[in-house]
Design a protein around this motif. Sequence first.
Motif, PDB file in Angstrom:
ATOM      1  N   TYR A 168      20.305   6.785  -8.167  1.00  0.00           N
ATOM      2  CA  TYR A 168      18.846   6.790  -8.321  1.00  0.00           C
ATOM      3  C   TYR A 168      18.434   7.566  -9.582  1.00  0.00           C
ATOM      4  O   TYR A 168      18.855   8.706  -9.780  1.00  0.00           O
ATOM      5  CB  TYR A 168      18.245   7.447  -7.068  1.00  0.00           C
ATOM      6  N   ALA A 221       8.742  13.816 -10.968  1.00  0.00           N
ATOM      7  CA  ALA A 221       9.442  12.902 -11.886  1.00  0.00           C
ATOM      8  C   ALA A 221       9.830  11.614 -11.161  1.00  0.00           C
ATOM      9  O   ALA A 221       9.715  10.514 -11.715  1.00  0.00           O
ATOM     10  CB  ALA A 221      10.681  13.582 -12.471  1.00  0.00           C
ATOM     11  N   SER A 222      10.264  11.737  -9.917  1.00  0.00           N
ATOM     12  CA  SER A 222      10.641  10.557  -9.134  1.00  0.00           C
ATOM     13  C   SER A 222       9.419   9.676  -8.869  1.00  0.00           C
ATOM     14  O   SER A 222       9.505   8.444  -8.946  1.00  0.00           O
ATOM     15  CB  SER A 222      11.252  10.997  -7.797  1.00  0.00           C
ATOM     16  N   ASN A 280      15.487   2.141   2.590  1.00  0.00           N
ATOM     17  CA  ASN A 280      16.193   3.429   2.535  1.00  0.00           C
ATOM     18  C   ASN A 280      15.498   4.394   3.498  1.00  0.00           C
ATOM     19  O   ASN A 280      14.439   4.951   3.198  1.00  0.00           O
ATOM     20  CB  ASN A 280      16.193   3.981   1.108  1.00  0.00           C
ATOM     21  N   TRP A 305      16.563  -0.701  -1.621  1.00  0.00           N
ATOM     22  CA  TRP A 305      17.294   0.477  -1.138  1.00  0.00           C
ATOM     23  C   TRP A 305      17.051   1.722  -1.972  1.00  0.00           C
ATOM     24  O   TRP A 305      17.674   2.760  -1.724  1.00  0.00           O
ATOM     25  CB  TRP A 305      18.799   0.168  -1.087  1.00  0.00           C
ATOM     26  N   CYS A 306      16.191   1.620  -2.950  1.00  0.00           N
ATOM     27  CA  CYS A 306      15.940   2.754  -3.847  1.00  0.00           C
ATOM     28  C   CYS A 306      15.480   3.971  -3.046  1.00  0.00           C
ATOM     29  O   CYS A 306      14.613   3.862  -2.182  1.00  0.00           O
ATOM     30  CB  CYS A 306      14.873   2.357  -4.869  1.00  0.00           C
ATOM     31  N   TYR A 307      16.058   5.140  -3.374  1.00  0.00           N
ATOM     32  CA  TYR A 307      15.670   6.377  -2.687  1.00  0.00           C
ATOM     33  C   TYR A 307      14.177   6.655  -2.864  1.00  0.00           C
ATOM     34  O   TYR A 307      13.519   7.137  -1.955  1.00  0.00           O
ATOM     35  CB  TYR A 307      16.476   7.569  -3.225  1.00  0.00           C
ATOM     36  N   GLY A 308      13.642   6.331  -4.037  1.00  0.00           N
ATOM     37  CA  GLY A 308      12.224   6.597  -4.269  1.00  0.00           C
ATOM     38  C   GLY A 308      11.315   5.595  -3.590  1.00  0.00           C
ATOM     39  O   GLY A 308      10.382   5.968  -2.882  1.00  0.00           O
ATOM     40  N   ASP A 352      16.325  18.115 -15.009  1.00  0.00           N
ATOM     41  CA  ASP A 352      15.257  19.104 -14.871  1.00  0.00           C
ATOM     42  C   ASP A 352      15.827  20.490 -14.532  1.00  0.00           C
ATOM     43  O   ASP A 352      15.632  21.467 -15.269  1.00  0.00           O
ATOM     44  CB  ASP A 352      14.294  18.617 -13.785  1.00  0.00           C
ATOM     45  N   LEU A 354       9.794  17.088 -19.455  1.00  0.00           N
ATOM     46  CA  LEU A 354      11.087  16.511 -19.085  1.00  0.00           C
ATOM     47  C   LEU A 354      11.162  15.115 -19.683  1.00  0.00           C
ATOM     48  O   LEU A 354      10.213  14.335 -19.556  1.00  0.00           O
ATOM     49  CB  LEU A 354      11.161  16.412 -17.556  1.00  0.00           C
ATOM     50  N   LYS A 404      22.605   8.632  -0.184  1.00  0.00           N
ATOM     51  CA  LYS A 404      21.202   8.214  -0.039  1.00  0.00           C
ATOM     52  C   LYS A 404      20.503   8.046  -1.382  1.00  0.00           C
ATOM     53  O   LYS A 404      19.525   7.306  -1.488  1.00  0.00           O
ATOM     54  CB  LYS A 404      20.435   9.220   0.814  1.00  0.00           C
ATOM     55  N   SER A 419      16.128  14.760 -11.759  1.00  0.00           N
ATOM     56  CA  SER A 419      16.141  16.069 -11.095  1.00  0.00           C
ATOM     57  C   SER A 419      17.285  16.930 -11.623  1.00  0.00           C
ATOM     58  O   SER A 419      17.119  18.130 -11.852  1.00  0.00           O
ATOM     59  CB  SER A 419      16.283  15.881  -9.581  1.00  0.00           C
ATOM     60  N   THR A 470      20.481   6.280  -3.928  1.00  0.00           N
ATOM     61  CA  THR A 470      20.815   5.026  -4.580  1.00  0.00           C
ATOM     62  C   THR A 470      19.585   4.456  -5.284  1.00  0.00           C
ATOM     63  O   THR A 470      18.446   4.782  -4.937  1.00  0.00           O
ATOM     64  CB  THR A 470      21.360   4.016  -3.543  1.00  0.00           C
ATOM     65  N   SER A 471      19.806   3.649  -6.288  1.00  0.00           N
ATOM     66  CA  SER A 471      18.710   2.871  -6.892  1.00  0.00           C
ATOM     67  C   SER A 471      18.937   1.441  -6.410  1.00  0.00           C
ATOM     68  O   SER A 471      18.375   1.013  -5.416  1.00  0.00           O
ATOM     69  CB  SER A 471      18.727   2.985  -8.415  1.00  0.00           C
ATOM     70  N   ILE A 472      19.804   0.744  -7.114  1.00  0.00           N
ATOM     71  CA  ILE A 472      20.363  -0.508  -6.630  1.00  0.00           C
ATOM     72  C   ILE A 472      21.707  -0.127  -6.013  1.00  0.00           C
ATOM     73  O   ILE A 472      22.397   0.744  -6.564  1.00  0.00           O
ATOM     74  CB  ILE A 472      20.564  -1.478  -7.821  1.00  0.00           C
ATOM     75  N   PHE A 497       7.724   5.286  -1.810  1.00  0.00           N
ATOM     76  CA  PHE A 497       6.567   5.096  -2.700  1.00  0.00           C
ATOM     77  C   PHE A 497       6.125   3.640  -2.626  1.00  0.00           C
ATOM     78  O   PHE A 497       6.955   2.731  -2.647  1.00  0.00           O
ATOM     79  CB  PHE A 497       6.944   5.396  -4.161  1.00  0.00           C
ATOM     80  N   GLY A 505      15.702   8.997 -10.266  1.00  0.00           N
ATOM     81  CA  GLY A 505      14.995  10.232  -9.933  1.00  0.00           C
ATOM     82  C   GLY A 505      15.955  11.384  -9.665  1.00  0.00           C
ATOM     83  O   GLY A 505      15.631  12.546  -9.944  1.00  0.00           O
ATOM     84  N   PHE A 523      17.385  -5.375  -3.094  1.00  0.00           N
ATOM     85  CA  PHE A 523      16.855  -4.462  -4.099  1.00  0.00           C
ATOM     86  C   PHE A 523      15.792  -3.555  -3.496  1.00  0.00           C
ATOM     87  O   PHE A 523      14.892  -3.103  -4.182  1.00  0.00           O
ATOM     88  CB  PHE A 523      16.319  -5.258  -5.293  1.00  0.00           C
ATOM     89  N   ASP A 553       8.617   7.920 -12.033  1.00  0.00           N
ATOM     90  CA  ASP A 553       9.652   6.916 -12.290  1.00  0.00           C
ATOM     91  C   ASP A 553       9.393   5.633 -11.482  1.00  0.00           C
ATOM     92  O   ASP A 553       9.228   4.533 -12.040  1.00  0.00           O
ATOM     93  CB  ASP A 553      11.009   7.535 -11.925  1.00  0.00           C
ATOM     94  N   CYS A 554       9.305   5.768 -10.166  1.00  0.00           N
ATOM     95  CA  CYS A 554       9.127   4.570  -9.330  1.00  0.00           C
ATOM     96  C   CYS A 554       7.734   3.965  -9.483  1.00  0.00           C
ATOM     97  O   CYS A 554       7.577   2.742  -9.395  1.00  0.00           O
ATOM     98  CB  CYS A 554       9.388   4.906  -7.862  1.00  0.00           C
ATOM     99  N   ASP A 587      11.709   8.176  -0.084  1.00  0.00           N
ATOM    100  CA  ASP A 587      10.302   8.580  -0.204  1.00  0.00           C
ATOM    101  C   ASP A 587       9.300   7.464   0.082  1.00  0.00           C
ATOM    102  O   ASP A 587       8.131   7.739   0.316  1.00  0.00           O
ATOM    103  CB  ASP A 587      10.050   9.107  -1.623  1.00  0.00           C
ATOM    104  N   GLY A 594      11.122  17.638  -9.791  1.00  0.00           N
ATOM    105  CA  GLY A 594      11.952  16.442  -9.666  1.00  0.00           C
ATOM    106  C   GLY A 594      11.309  15.395  -8.769  1.00  0.00           C
ATOM    107  O   GLY A 594      11.491  14.190  -8.975  1.00  0.00           O
ATOM    108  N   ALA A 595      10.535  15.844  -7.773  1.00  0.00           N
ATOM    109  CA  ALA A 595       9.813  14.894  -6.910  1.00  0.00           C
ATOM    110  C   ALA A 595       8.683  14.230  -7.687  1.00  0.00           C
ATOM    111  O   ALA A 595       8.411  13.041  -7.521  1.00  0.00           O
ATOM    112  CB  ALA A 595       9.269  15.610  -5.667  1.00  0.00           C
ATOM    113  N   GLU A 612      16.081   7.325   4.375  1.00  0.00           N
ATOM    114  CA  GLU A 612      16.002   8.743   3.998  1.00  0.00           C
ATOM    115  C   GLU A 612      15.117   8.976   2.777  1.00  0.00           C
ATOM    116  O   GLU A 612      14.949  10.112   2.344  1.00  0.00           O
ATOM    117  CB  GLU A 612      17.406   9.273   3.713  1.00  0.00           C
TER     118      GLU A 612
END
Lengths: 162, 162
Positions: free
Chosen positions: B62, A67-68, A29, A21-24, B71, B104, B53, B68, B55-57, A35, B64, A19, A71-72, A33, A64-65, A31
Amino acid sequence: MEEMKQVLHAIQDEYPDDFAWCYGCGRLNTEGDHFRTGWDGNRTVTFYKPEEKYTSIPGFVYGGAIASLVDCHGTGSCSLALHRKNGFEPGDGETPPRFVTASLHVDYLKPTPQEALLKAVGTVEEIHPKKWKVTVEVYADDTLCATGEVIGAVMPAIFGQQ
Amino acid sequence: MEEMKQVLHAIQDEYPDDFAWCYGCGRLNTEGDHFRTGWDGNRTVTFYKPEEKYTSIPGFVYGGAIASLVDCHGTGSCSLALHRKNGFEPGDGETPPRFVTASLHVDYLKPTPQEALLKAVGTVEEIHPKKWKVTVEVYADDTLCATGEVIGAVMPAIFGQQ
């Protein structure tokens, strides 16, 4: 009291590998962010320096960044709060509960300058044993640029965690 | 009537170069998502196949990235609607008005599978001469996975456009 500039023990450091691997906020992950969300007293914080690609209008951060980030920061804050309610803190080595976002709201108050360090600050409230609400403020340096609210729900079985 | 599968004339194709760098929908941002939003009758649509990339789970998109999509689909829809009110359509070669996001909101109804083509569908309503509301539905193939609402405001002078 000295102002906190980074998160030492982030809840995302403790998520199980499956768990994370979230992009945020997933540490695995490559690639994403990355957080990282931790406690600052009874509030939660996430620091974030957006990459240059996350532009909206040149000079300003992409909504969107933001918002991300909200979110996270929100789901991380929910996890921190339920983990603390269960008697644990990040760094203890205990696996924390994982949340998903039920709803996300962001009000964009001011354009967010791209060169600033962003700081999301959260206040967490239990509204149901499996549902928590996080009120979020996003600062660029000392300027409040956005506010938000996240409703997080304990991750349902469909995501593979039980 | 045949179901639409892509946007032919997107509003983002018509933004001036200086305002075409958005990570979500800017055609000049080489690292971004390149959302393209157009009319389908009286509703607006954006199609989107998220990169792996995002992905969430593992297996699911994701949140976010969905935020986006909502948005930029929202601000693009506002721009389409005011442009049409002014008598223009994308493809006319007229410069459309540019909007920023005032707020948003996203409700995540179901986990969004990662292999699906996403489609955001918007209904636009003028709530003030400079403020428009877009109600958004996000489908993964035929499944409604998220709903959202964007309040878009005509871009203020601080962003450099007059």
